[in-house]
Design an enzyme around this catalytic site. Sequence first.
Site, short mmCIF file in Angstrom:
data_model
loop_
_atom_site.label_atom_id
_atom_site.label_comp_id
_atom_site.label_asym_id
_atom_site.label_seq_id
_atom_site.Cartn_x
_atom_site.Cartn_y
_atom_site.Cartn_z
N HIS A 179 -19.17 -29.38 35.07
CA HIS A 179 -19.93 -28.13 35.10
C HIS A 179 -18.99 -26.93 35.18
CE1 HIS A 179 -23.00 -31.01 36.45
NE2 HIS A 179 -23.88 -30.17 35.97
N ASP A 206 -25.25 -33.55 27.26
CA ASP A 206 -25.42 -32.93 28.56
C ASP A 206 -25.59 -31.44 28.30
OD1 ASP A 206 -25.58 -32.60 31.29
OD2 ASP A 206 -23.75 -33.72 31.73
#
Length: 635
Positions: free
Chosen positions: A259, A331
């Site tokens: 992330h 993702d």
Amino acid sequence: MKHKIRLILPFLLFSCMLCAQTDRPQNEQKPKAIKVLQSEQSIVKQEPSSDNGTDSTIKEQDLQQTSAESIYKKLSLEEKLAQTIVIATDVDNADKYKEAIQAGLVGGVLIQWGNYSLNQTKKLIDKLQGWAQKSPHKIPLLISIDYEGGTVYTPVTLGFPYLPTNMMLAAAQNEEDTATLFYIVASELKNVGVHINFAPVVDVNINPANPIIGVRSFGADTQVVGKMGGALINGLQKGGIMAVAKHFPGHGETVIDSHLDLPRLNMTKEEFYKVHLPPFKEAVNNKVMGIMTAHIVYDFLDPENPATFSKKILNDLLKKEMGFEGIVISDSLDMAGATKGSSLIEASAKALNSGVDMILTSKRNPKLTHKQLMDKVGKEISKKRIEDASKKVFDLKVRLGLLGGDNFRGEVLDSLKAFEFYAGRISEQAVTIVRGEEGVLPYTKNLNRTAKEAGPALEQTQSANDAINIGFGLQKDGAEISGQQPQGKQPEKEKKPKLCAVFFSPSRFADQLPVIGAPFLEKGWDVEYYNAHMRPKQVDINRSKECIEDADLVILGSLQWADKPIISQKKAIEELLQEKKDIILLSLMSPYDIKFYPQAKNVIAIYGVNKLSTRAAAEIILGNIEAKGKLPIRL
């Protein structure tokens, strides 16, 4: 590997669930069950049988397929591209996507976390699908959710029941109960109109320093990860929900959160094929319908591209070598691991062209995303790739029943009681005694003081929540409440044994932890509970010592998200462990925190905070049930 799925008969549910919440005998008989029989080809609906039921069902399916095919043939290239775009929203921000959905520029929606009720979640999904019905071809949206448990999911998120973490499931290693639990979960999801669950995580978490996986993984044993992932996939998909194995081809070795940055792995190919790839192969063997990519560079496979942008990984490895024919999902493409050195739109284009079928574009304006991607079709994105991806997404919608003519929801089960039963049993089986002293685990000291209980026993039909109401109340960080006995017979004059429970935990778990005291109250103990700050200050340490001072037994709850400790919490626990008391260290989330406290003589791991696992730990401490959990990692 095939897993039998059982579902408790409705008339047995209430009696069996009642037993599940009271003291159960060691030789508990499994409730009578029926097998759930559904074909892999038709995972959503079972038609009632009749003399010519098979023929009529086939004809109906053929008609639906023909009708769906006619719709797909009418789609322009622009409309086909839209089928691959997935946006993210929640209850409060959905309206800004109304125009794009009504224009047919969105193929799916990821419902994000939030403090919303189940009814609010259902209304949101109904509203989104209502907008989709006003699009040119009235093609429904694929509704997805991240429903994992543990660090990803909290009790207040979207109104769904609180799931055991994957590591908890692995500690219990009960494949059949796991498959059954997730069949029940599928019913809950279908009830509100969800079609896809981005689960399970099948990363093998062999690196304790991994900052993002932790209890989301089934652990460090490749075989356990594979078989438990297979059980979860089997349960979800037999229940009509598409499962998605992630994060391909493995996120368990990283030390960087994708992330926040782009991780790069340089393990040997031999280690990769032996440790990290097998759970994904097991998922493919279990007919998993979706696989989510990892924003990670695997130098030994493709040193130039993260997996999400790698044809070598998505086409050569996943599709050709492993034989995966399902949906490839990226993702979220707003993560730093995807956008490093580029933009979200560039990341989306690279992902589509490399073999991804559904791109998660987060909260970005879908009208702008669609326009900018169309500008790249025929250049950076091949037209054939759009045709292939959109057809797979469209066929998925047909398979899941979205274009079947009678709404998107399958038959709904009265499942909450069944969920509580199976989640409770798994929680009991998962709790693990890592270290223990004789007389402390289980606790057998001062039994003469508990022989005469201070009040009448709680009714056997009373739930754990009722016990909390008697002994506790909801609290915020730094709050305390002392347990009180129910009204009735007055306490004996002699001093009762006292439990002091101190937890270092965020306030979002405040209603899950006090249940630790319920079994002790039932045995006639005094209970004092203190929810300290996760990053404690001196006032928390002082208050904890006051609680400990006259206690016979002390439970210290440690909560770390991953391998890296919270320094202030570690120091506080180290100081409290020096008290001359019988102390049990309770690892509430990541069991990797256990290694920080070698001086702790009594250690229990529960792998995730919820009322079921917390109560199970207390029952094991008191010797009411036997600890059966196996540590799924290496400390």
